[in-house]
Design a protein around this motif. Structure first.
Motif, PDB file in Angstrom:
ATOM      1  N   ASP A 120     -11.259   6.036  -3.255  1.00  0.00           N
ATOM      2  CA  ASP A 120     -11.800   7.035  -2.020  1.00  0.00           C
ATOM      3  C   ASP A 120     -11.030   6.415  -0.612  1.00  0.00           C
ATOM      4  N   CYS A 121      -9.846   6.125  -0.746  1.00  0.00           N
ATOM      5  CA  CYS A 121      -9.428   5.324   0.679  1.00  0.00           C
ATOM      6  C   CYS A 121      -8.365   6.131   1.273  1.00  0.00           C
ATOM      7  N   ILE A 122      -8.223   7.577   1.113  1.00  0.00           N
ATOM      8  CA  ILE A 122      -7.562   8.428   1.876  1.00  0.00           C
ATOM      9  C   ILE A 122      -8.392   9.418   2.744  1.00  0.00           C
TER      10      ILE A 122
ATOM     11  N   ALA B 191      -7.925  12.387  -6.056  1.00  0.00           N
ATOM     12  CA  ALA B 191      -7.081  11.555  -7.016  1.00  0.00           C
ATOM     13  C   ALA B 191      -7.123  10.072  -7.028  1.00  0.00           C
ATOM     14  N   CYS B 192      -7.606   9.913  -5.782  1.00  0.00           N
ATOM     15  CA  CYS B 192      -7.760   8.431  -5.579  1.00  0.00           C
ATOM     16  C   CYS B 192      -9.030   7.829  -5.936  1.00  0.00           C
ATOM     17  N   PRO B 193      -9.120   6.826  -6.686  1.00  0.00           N
ATOM     18  CA  PRO B 193     -10.262   6.140  -7.261  1.00  0.00           C
ATOM     19  C   PRO B 193     -11.020   5.393  -6.408  1.00  0.00           C
TER      20      PRO B 193
ATOM     21  N   GLU C 277      -7.666  -0.715   1.693  1.00  0.00           N
ATOM     22  CA  GLU C 277      -8.461  -0.263   0.629  1.00  0.00           C
ATOM     23  C   GLU C 277      -7.608   0.099  -0.441  1.00  0.00           C
ATOM     24  N   CYS C 278      -6.497   0.599  -0.105  1.00  0.00           N
ATOM     25  CA  CYS C 278      -5.476   0.950  -1.410  1.00  0.00           C
ATOM     26  C   CYS C 278      -5.308   0.004  -2.356  1.00  0.00           C
ATOM     27  N   ILE C 279      -5.275   0.365  -3.631  1.00  0.00           N
ATOM     28  CA  ILE C 279      -5.405  -0.518  -4.707  1.00  0.00           C
ATOM     29  C   ILE C 279      -3.916  -0.411  -5.171  1.00  0.00           C
ATOM     30  N   ASN C 280      -2.981   0.294  -4.810  1.00  0.00           N
ATOM     31  CA  ASN C 280      -1.572   0.463  -5.307  1.00  0.00           C
ATOM     32  C   ASN C 280      -1.579   0.992  -6.716  1.00  0.00           C
ATOM     33  N   CYS C 281      -2.608   2.032  -7.035  1.00  0.00           N
ATOM     34  CA  CYS C 281      -2.446   2.706  -8.412  1.00  0.00           C
ATOM     35  C   CYS C 281      -1.545   3.739  -8.664  1.00  0.00           C
ATOM     36  N   GLY C 282      -1.037   3.928  -7.362  1.00  0.00           N
ATOM     37  CA  GLY C 282      -0.014   5.352  -7.616  1.00  0.00           C
ATOM     38  C   GLY C 282      -0.660   6.746  -7.913  1.00  0.00           C
ATOM     39  N   LEU C 283      -1.921   6.791  -8.228  1.00  0.00           N
ATOM     40  CA  LEU C 283      -2.381   8.063  -8.759  1.00  0.00           C
ATOM     41  C   LEU C 283      -2.254   9.355  -7.916  1.00  0.00           C
ATOM     42  N   CYS C 284      -2.214   9.144  -6.593  1.00  0.00           N
ATOM     43  CA  CYS C 284      -2.219  10.084  -5.530  1.00  0.00           C
ATOM     44  C   CYS C 284      -0.636  10.619  -5.467  1.00  0.00           C
ATOM     45  N   LEU C 285       0.409   9.870  -5.843  1.00  0.00           N
ATOM     46  CA  LEU C 285       1.799  10.043  -5.738  1.00  0.00           C
ATOM     47  C   LEU C 285       2.334  11.256  -6.214  1.00  0.00           C
TER      48      LEU C 285
ATOM     49  N   ALA D  23       0.924  -1.314  -0.038  1.00  0.00           N
ATOM     50  CA  ALA D  23      -0.078  -0.113   0.058  1.00  0.00           C
ATOM     51  C   ALA D  23       1.163   1.285  -0.089  1.00  0.00           C
ATOM     52  N   TYR D  24       0.131   2.382  -0.318  1.00  0.00           N
ATOM     53  CA  TYR D  24       1.043   3.467  -0.172  1.00  0.00           C
ATOM     54  C   TYR D  24       0.605   4.249   0.949  1.00  0.00           C
ATOM     55  N   ILE D  25       1.549   4.914   1.495  1.00  0.00           N
ATOM     56  CA  ILE D  25       1.714   5.462   3.072  1.00  0.00           C
ATOM     57  C   ILE D  25       1.853   7.032   3.208  1.00  0.00           C
TER      58      ILE D  25
HETATM   59 FE1  SF4 Z   1      -5.784   5.904  -3.817  1.00  0.00          FE
HETATM   60 FE2  SF4 Z   1      -4.105   4.759  -5.650  1.00  0.00          FE
HETATM   61 FE3  SF4 Z   1      -3.061   6.387  -3.745  1.00  0.00          FE
HETATM   62 FE4  SF4 Z   1      -3.779   3.863  -3.112  1.00  0.00          FE
HETATM   63  S1  SF4 Z   1      -2.276   4.546  -4.500  1.00  0.00           S
HETATM   64  S2  SF4 Z   1      -4.250   5.973  -2.014  1.00  0.00           S
HETATM   65  S3  SF4 Z   1      -5.854   3.575  -4.476  1.00  0.00           S
HETATM   66  S4  SF4 Z   1      -4.546   6.870  -5.296  1.00  0.00           S
END
Ligand code: SF4
Ligand code: F3S
Length: 78
Positions: free
Chosen positions: A23-25, A19-21, A38-46, A1-3
């Protein structure tokens, strides 16, 4: 997961939540937290975070490592 790590504290930009698809933030106290289950590791928030507070768990430095627990425990308290 992202932290989410230290730079978020008292900054709380909040754009990462947009950005989170999945909504786990979540907002809580002095920072935002990522729900690790809940984080799907998409990296979009990074790249969204202006202070680079979001880090992939495999890339945490020793200094950032405590925030893995801090993010997890935030959701266990509820
Ligand atoms: Fe959300 Fe994706 Fe970031 Fe995880 S990596 S918190 S799913 S945007
Ligand atoms: Fe915090 Fe960055 Fe999100 S400052 S609220 S992790 S955009």
């Amino acid at each position: 997961a992202y932290i989410i790590t230290e730079p978020c504290i008292d900054v709380k930009d909040g754009d990462c939540t947009l950005a989170c698809p999945v909504d786990c933030i979540y907002e809580g106290g002095r920072m935002f937290y990522i729900q690790p289950d809940e984080c799907i590791n998409c990296g979009l928030c990074l790249s969204i975070c202006p202070v680079d507070a979001i880090v992939y768990d495999m890339e945490l430095t020793d200094e950032m490592r405590p925030f893995e627990k801090i993010n997890r425990e935030f959701f266990e308290e509820v």
